[in-house]
Design an enzyme around this catalytic site. Structure first.
Site, PDB file in Angstrom:
ATOM      1  N   GLU A  41      41.585  24.865  44.803  1.00 47.21           N
ATOM      2  CA  GLU A  41      40.303  24.863  43.780  1.00 47.21           C
ATOM      3  C   GLU A  41      39.839  26.164  43.473  1.00 47.21           C
ATOM      4  O   GLU A  41      39.408  26.408  42.429  1.00 47.21           O
ATOM      5  CB  GLU A  41      39.368  23.676  44.227  1.00 47.21           C
ATOM      6  N   TYR A 124      30.858  21.913  41.886  1.00 45.99           N
ATOM      7  CA  TYR A 124      32.172  20.941  41.711  1.00 45.99           C
ATOM      8  C   TYR A 124      32.956  21.133  42.750  1.00 45.99           C
ATOM      9  O   TYR A 124      33.658  20.180  43.147  1.00 45.99           O
ATOM     10  CB  TYR A 124      32.714  21.564  40.406  1.00 45.99           C
ATOM     11  N   ASP A 142      33.815  19.308  36.427  1.00 43.30           N
ATOM     12  CA  ASP A 142      34.426  20.296  35.784  1.00 43.30           C
ATOM     13  C   ASP A 142      34.478  20.409  34.474  1.00 43.30           C
ATOM     14  O   ASP A 142      34.171  19.468  33.695  1.00 43.30           O
ATOM     15  CB  ASP A 142      35.492  20.749  36.706  1.00 43.30           C
TER      16      ASP A 142
END
Length: 369
Positions: A41, A124, A142
């Site tokens: 991520e 997020y 996101d």
């Protein structure tokens, strides 16, 4: 949102069935531990999936565990990260790894609230880790989620505004299944990346087309609503390649700010050469650079331009245009006043350099012949 419970359940079923049959085969999805999910991520921020995969694999080979990442030195960290840019992300990775190893005794926190206490982890990323690794019922909002659910629910809130994240999270939360929130969030990522794309959505292939309010009204391209960012500020620079094919001068950037601690050729900005900001500089800076280097570094050099086009590199808020200049470094030159070092060509690859330096190096090797 005024969907009935039956409609919500039907949406969840259709959405998750599609994901189970069509999910992308990504290396970090082969694991459900938070380290792999977190690393992917962070790398995927401002970087496309196909670009990230080899960097992700290389990084894990260098640091197979979070303890390995926590214990490494900064130079090794930057070398493993090299090419991804935004080196503050790498610094925060290590800081968060150290927090987990020290403050949490190596055990990952499992809630989004606790995860947000770690360096570099925002709402997020915290929601993505919590939902995928620990099945926490958290919506991961996101860019893909903004696009998918702005169209699906015709949400008109401006996604450029920070407060809008909360609006979307509140709208998505009722749609989350009681278990499998991680699959739901990853389905959103895949739908946004492959079907509900920004400019040419494949609506006829969409598994949730029947639920999409924007599709029903033909307004898909009106969503999400987003105000335009200001254009990056232009900055004109000169890069000085001082030395010979076997060695040249390099500088390490300051520990704070843009490209912190990374190595580049000496960079001189137009502002460095202007006595007044309204001064109009000549197209060829050779004479001004020769004078600047003599005054600043106490080096008596003959600086000349390198033929060819300028190198450009865009950051989030700045656009650099860089002309290359070169000069030979006389033998036994006193470098006492130069804030850098002479680097042998054989040692160059050991330095942590930013992408813009790679561009400059390639341009010089091509156009100095």
């Amino acid at each position: 949102m005024n969907w009935t419970t039956k409609k919500q359940q039907a949406f969840q079923r259709d959405f998750l069935n599609w994901y189970q049959q069509n999910q992308r085969d990504l290396p970090w999805r082969h694991f459900h531990d938070p380290y792999h999910i977190w690393l992917s991520e962070i790398m995927l921020q401002q970087t496309q999936v196909h670009t990230v995969i080899p960097y992700y694999q290389r990084f894990l080979k260098a640091f197979p565990t979070i303890a390995d990442l926590a214990a490494t030195d900064e130079a090794t960290l930057f070398k493993a990260w090299e090419g991804l840019g935004y080196y503050s992300r790498a610094r925060n990775l290590q800081r968060a790894a150290q927090q987990i190893c020290t403050d949490y005794q190596g055990v990952w926190p499992q809630t989004a609230t606790e995860l947000e206490k770690l360096a570099g982890i925002g709402p997020y990323t915290a929601a993505a880790i919590a939902s995928i690794a620990f099945d926490a019922p958290e919506p991961a909002v996101d860019g893909n989620a903004y696009r998918v659910f702005a169209r699906l629910l015709q949400i008109k809130a401006d996604v450029a505004q920070p407060k809008t994240r909360g609006i979307f999270a509140a709208a998505i939360r009722p749609l989350l299944p009681t278990t499998g929130a991680g699959d739901f969030n990853q389905a959103t990522m895949d739908l946004g990346a492959t079907i509900c794309t920004p400019k040419d959505p494949a609506c006829l292939l969409c598994p949730v087309q029947q639920y999409c309010q924007a599709y029903q009204t033909g307004t898909q391209l009106d969503y999400p609503v987003k105000t335009k960012k200001p254009k990056p500020k232009p900055v004109h620079l000169a890069a000085l390649v001082i030395g010979d094919p076997q060695q040249w001068l390099m500088q390490q950037r300051p520990g704070q700010g843009l490209l912190a601690n990374l190595w580049t050729y000496p960079l001189v900005s137009a502002a460095d050469l202007q006595s007044d900001e309204n001064d109009k500089l000549p197209a060829d800076w050779s004479a001004l650079l020769t004078q600047y280097v003599a005054q600043t570094y106490q080096l008596d050099l003959n600086i000349t331009p390198v033929k060819g086009r300028a190198v450009t590199h865009t950051f989030t808020h700045l656009k650099w245009t860089i002309d290359l200049y070169q000069a030979k470094l006389p033998a036994k030159t006193d470098l006492a006043f130069f804030p850098g070092q002479l680097v042998a060509a054989a040692d160059y690859d050991q330095l942590a350099v930013p992408t813009v330096q790679k561009k400059l190096q390639q341009r010089f090797l091509k156009d100095s012949k």
